[in-house]
Structures are given as structure tokens and as C-alpha cells.
Motif scaffolding. Sequence first.
Motif, mmCIF file in Angstrom:
data_model
loop_
_atom_site.group_PDB
_atom_site.id
_atom_site.type_symbol
_atom_site.label_atom_id
_atom_site.label_comp_id
_atom_site.label_asym_id
_atom_site.label_seq_id
_atom_site.Cartn_x
_atom_site.Cartn_y
_atom_site.Cartn_z
ATOM 1 N N GLN A 261 47.382 43.255 30.749
ATOM 2 C CA GLN A 261 46.861 43.055 32.102
ATOM 3 C C GLN A 261 47.080 41.598 32.513
ATOM 4 O O GLN A 261 46.347 40.707 32.103
ATOM 5 C CB GLN A 261 45.378 43.409 32.169
ATOM 6 C CG GLN A 261 45.078 44.879 31.922
ATOM 7 C CD GLN A 261 45.667 45.779 32.993
ATOM 8 O OE1 GLN A 261 45.858 45.358 34.136
ATOM 9 N NE2 GLN A 261 45.964 47.013 32.626
ATOM 10 N N ASP A 262 48.109 41.374 33.309
ATOM 11 C CA ASP A 262 48.402 40.033 33.810
ATOM 12 C C ASP A 262 47.736 39.897 35.178
ATOM 13 O O ASP A 262 48.365 40.076 36.223
ATOM 14 C CB ASP A 262 49.912 39.831 33.909
ATOM 15 C CG ASP A 262 50.282 38.363 34.107
ATOM 16 O OD1 ASP A 262 49.371 37.575 34.459
ATOM 17 O OD2 ASP A 262 51.453 38.003 33.920
ATOM 18 N N TRP A 263 46.458 39.559 35.165
ATOM 19 C CA TRP A 263 45.700 39.483 36.413
ATOM 20 C C TRP A 263 46.208 38.418 37.373
ATOM 21 O O TRP A 263 46.256 38.651 38.595
ATOM 22 C CB TRP A 263 44.215 39.274 36.103
ATOM 23 C CG TRP A 263 43.581 40.454 35.464
ATOM 24 C CD1 TRP A 263 43.180 40.594 34.178
ATOM 25 C CD2 TRP A 263 43.286 41.705 36.094
ATOM 26 N NE1 TRP A 263 42.644 41.838 33.942
ATOM 27 C CE2 TRP A 263 42.701 42.549 35.115
ATOM 28 C CE3 TRP A 263 43.462 42.211 37.383
ATOM 29 C CZ2 TRP A 263 42.296 43.844 35.390
ATOM 30 C CZ3 TRP A 263 43.052 43.501 37.666
ATOM 31 C CH2 TRP A 263 42.479 44.298 36.668
ATOM 32 N N PRO A 264 46.579 37.237 36.931
ATOM 33 C CA PRO A 264 47.132 36.256 37.890
ATOM 34 C C PRO A 264 48.360 36.768 38.620
ATOM 35 O O PRO A 264 48.527 36.532 39.824
ATOM 36 C CB PRO A 264 47.462 35.048 37.000
ATOM 37 C CG PRO A 264 46.520 35.170 35.858
ATOM 38 C CD PRO A 264 46.393 36.638 35.598
ATOM 39 N N LEU A 265 49.247 37.480 37.902
ATOM 40 C CA LEU A 265 50.445 38.021 38.548
ATOM 41 C C LEU A 265 50.076 39.073 39.588
ATOM 42 O O LEU A 265 50.621 39.073 40.697
ATOM 43 C CB LEU A 265 51.369 38.621 37.494
ATOM 44 C CG LEU A 265 52.663 39.268 38.021
ATOM 45 C CD1 LEU A 265 53.501 38.238 38.747
ATOM 46 C CD2 LEU A 265 53.439 39.914 36.876
ATOM 47 N N ARG A 266 49.140 39.949 39.247
ATOM 48 C CA ARG A 266 48.731 40.985 40.195
ATOM 49 C C ARG A 266 48.042 40.376 41.417
ATOM 50 O O ARG A 266 48.282 40.797 42.554
ATOM 51 C CB ARG A 266 47.809 41.989 39.499
ATOM 52 C CG ARG A 266 48.495 42.749 38.383
ATOM 53 C CD ARG A 266 47.533 43.661 37.641
ATOM 54 N NE ARG A 266 47.082 44.753 38.482
ATOM 55 C CZ ARG A 266 46.251 45.710 38.075
ATOM 56 N NH1 ARG A 266 45.780 45.680 36.831
ATOM 57 N NH2 ARG A 266 45.898 46.681 38.889
ATOM 58 N N MET A 267 47.195 39.384 41.197
ATOM 59 C CA MET A 267 46.519 38.749 42.329
ATOM 60 C C MET A 267 47.490 37.948 43.183
ATOM 61 O O MET A 267 47.356 37.881 44.413
ATOM 62 C CB MET A 267 45.394 37.854 41.830
ATOM 63 C CG MET A 267 44.239 38.588 41.165
ATOM 64 S SD MET A 267 43.414 39.771 42.256
ATOM 65 C CE MET A 267 44.088 41.332 41.614
ATOM 66 N N ALA A 268 48.491 37.336 42.542
ATOM 67 C CA ALA A 268 49.517 36.615 43.309
ATOM 68 C C ALA A 268 50.293 37.587 44.189
ATOM 69 O O ALA A 268 50.603 37.282 45.356
ATOM 70 C CB ALA A 268 50.458 35.881 42.359
ATOM 71 N N GLY A 269 50.599 38.752 43.659
ATOM 72 C CA GLY A 269 51.268 39.772 44.469
ATOM 73 C C GLY A 269 50.419 40.207 45.648
ATOM 74 O O GLY A 269 50.926 40.410 46.761
ATOM 75 N N CYS A 270 49.112 40.330 45.417
ATOM 76 C CA CYS A 270 48.210 40.712 46.511
ATOM 77 C C CYS A 270 48.142 39.630 47.587
ATOM 78 O O CYS A 270 48.108 39.928 48.787
ATOM 79 C CB CYS A 270 46.812 40.991 45.959
ATOM 80 S SG CYS A 270 46.719 42.468 44.917
ATOM 81 N N VAL A 271 48.110 38.365 47.168
ATOM 82 C CA VAL A 271 48.087 37.260 48.131
ATOM 83 C C VAL A 271 49.371 37.247 48.950
ATOM 84 O O VAL A 271 49.351 37.069 50.181
ATOM 85 C CB VAL A 271 47.895 35.917 47.402
ATOM 86 C CG1 VAL A 271 48.069 34.749 48.377
ATOM 87 C CG2 VAL A 271 46.523 35.848 46.756
#
Length: 300
Positions: A261-271
Motif C-alpha cells: 500500500q503506497d499511500w503517498p502515491l495514491r494520494m498524489a494521484g488523487c491530488v
Amino acid sequence: MVENNAIRTVNEEERRQSRRRKFRELKLGSLLAILLVVCFVLLPIYIMLITSLTSSVESNNAAFSWWPKLGLTVKSYITAFTRKTAGNNLLVSLWNTLKIYIPSCIVGVYVSAMAAFAYAKTEFVLKKPMFSILMFSLTLPNTVGVIASFLLFDKLGWINTVLPLMVPRMMGSIGIIFFLRQFYTGIPDDLMSAARMDGLGNFGIFVKIMLPVSKPALIAQLVLDFIGGYNQYLEPLLYLQDASQYTLQISLAFFAEAYVQDWPLRMAGCVIAMTPLLLLYLFAQKHLLSSMAVTSGLKG
């Protein structure tokens, strides 16, 4: 008599002060309520943004940190822009989304406006029953016709093309028709009578009068329709099978991996996905507010 006047004056002053106190208390309560709502809305956005700037190691800690202890990093954004998700780059997916939904939404809103004008200002056979059927269809969930639509588009050979995503949206939207019909109903018929005296037909009245008058409402509906298409996930997932045609929402779904689970990558995609919508809202904010202020008829 003098004492009564003095007492009356004191009582009036006390009432005025009491009203001022109540007004200040009401104003303070309103400001606190607005502040709570703003915090409730902005808190998830802050968590998303700060997580996207956190290192992968720290983001997997059990305890949440309001500020990264290891410092801020933009590594997740670099990865989001350079990584090929299922053989596709995120920027390519963004471009696919824009080229699918911008033209289809523009055409769809125009067609919806023509239909709304016809229902509001013209007379034709079966007008009321047809409009009643349209309103009834608003109560049906969007997923009801998914299987039938898929079979139809499969017979037409449209699967793995953008046509199933563009053509139906170009045919107009029932919700937009309903909203614009209410808007056009409030426009005085005298305006149309004067236009007919100048030799304009229904189409000329629609193009030269109705479209300019309803510009704020049209822009508002265009923005809302585009947002709906931009966030669409199910239909692109069904009809697009080639990774080079994936839209942004499908590419973002591939950021979630099975075991890591790469949360920073997923949140960056959401941003990144949220940024175009924020910019769109900032540019169209004036028209959105105008359409809310004038939901029917002309503004005086």
C-alpha cells in the motif's frame, strides 16, 4: 410624567442593548457553525495533501502524524507522472479523459438546451406525455440499463472504443433538460413574440435569444455534466479494454496494489486528479453562482 418618560427611555435602551446582544450571539454562532463546516470539508483535503508529501516508510506507520517527521517529499508526484500504470502514463489518461468528455459534454448540453426550449416554449403532439416519461426515467438508477447498453454497443462493434462514452452523452441529459426547461419557462413570451415579428423562427429564437440569455445556466450545467463524466469509473471500465485508452479514474485504480500500500502515491494521484476540477470551479464560479441566483426566468 418626567419619571415615566425617563423609565420608558431606559426600557427602550435596555431592549436595544438586548437586541444587540442577541444579534452578536447569533452572528457568533453562525460564524462558529461555518467554521466547523469549513474544517469538516478541508480536513480530508489536508490529510490527502499531507499524505501525498509524506515518505512511503512514514505513511505506513500505525500512528497518524499531522506533519511528516521525516520532512516533506515530492517523490510520490514524480512517480505518479512518470510511472506507466497498466502500460499507460497518468498524463495520457488525463488527456484521454479530457478529449472524451469535453466535446461530448458541450454537444450534450446544447442538445439538452434545444429539447428544454421545445418543452418550455413550443407546442407539439404528445408534449406532456413525453415529458412525463422523461421525468419518470429520472427515478431509475443509472445501472439499470448497463447490461442492455453493453449488449447494444457490442452488436454495433463499439466496444474498446470511446463511442459508448461519447455518443450517449451527446444525446443530452434528462436532468439538464428539466433544469433548463424551468429556466426557459420563466422567460416572458413577449420576448419571443417580438422576435417572431422580426422574422425569426423557433430555431432563430433559440440561437439568438435563448442561448445568450441562459448563458450562466448553460455554463453551470456544462460544468456539472463534465464533473460527472470526469469522475465516471464504471462505464470506462466496461467499454475501454485497451490500456492506451484508459481514463484518469481507471489509471488511478491501478495505483492500488495487492500486497503493498503506497499511500503517498495514491494520494498524489488523487491530488492530481482533483486539481483540474478545482481550476474549473475557480474559473466558472461566477457563472455557477449566477445560475443558482436565477433558477428560473430573467434576472431583473
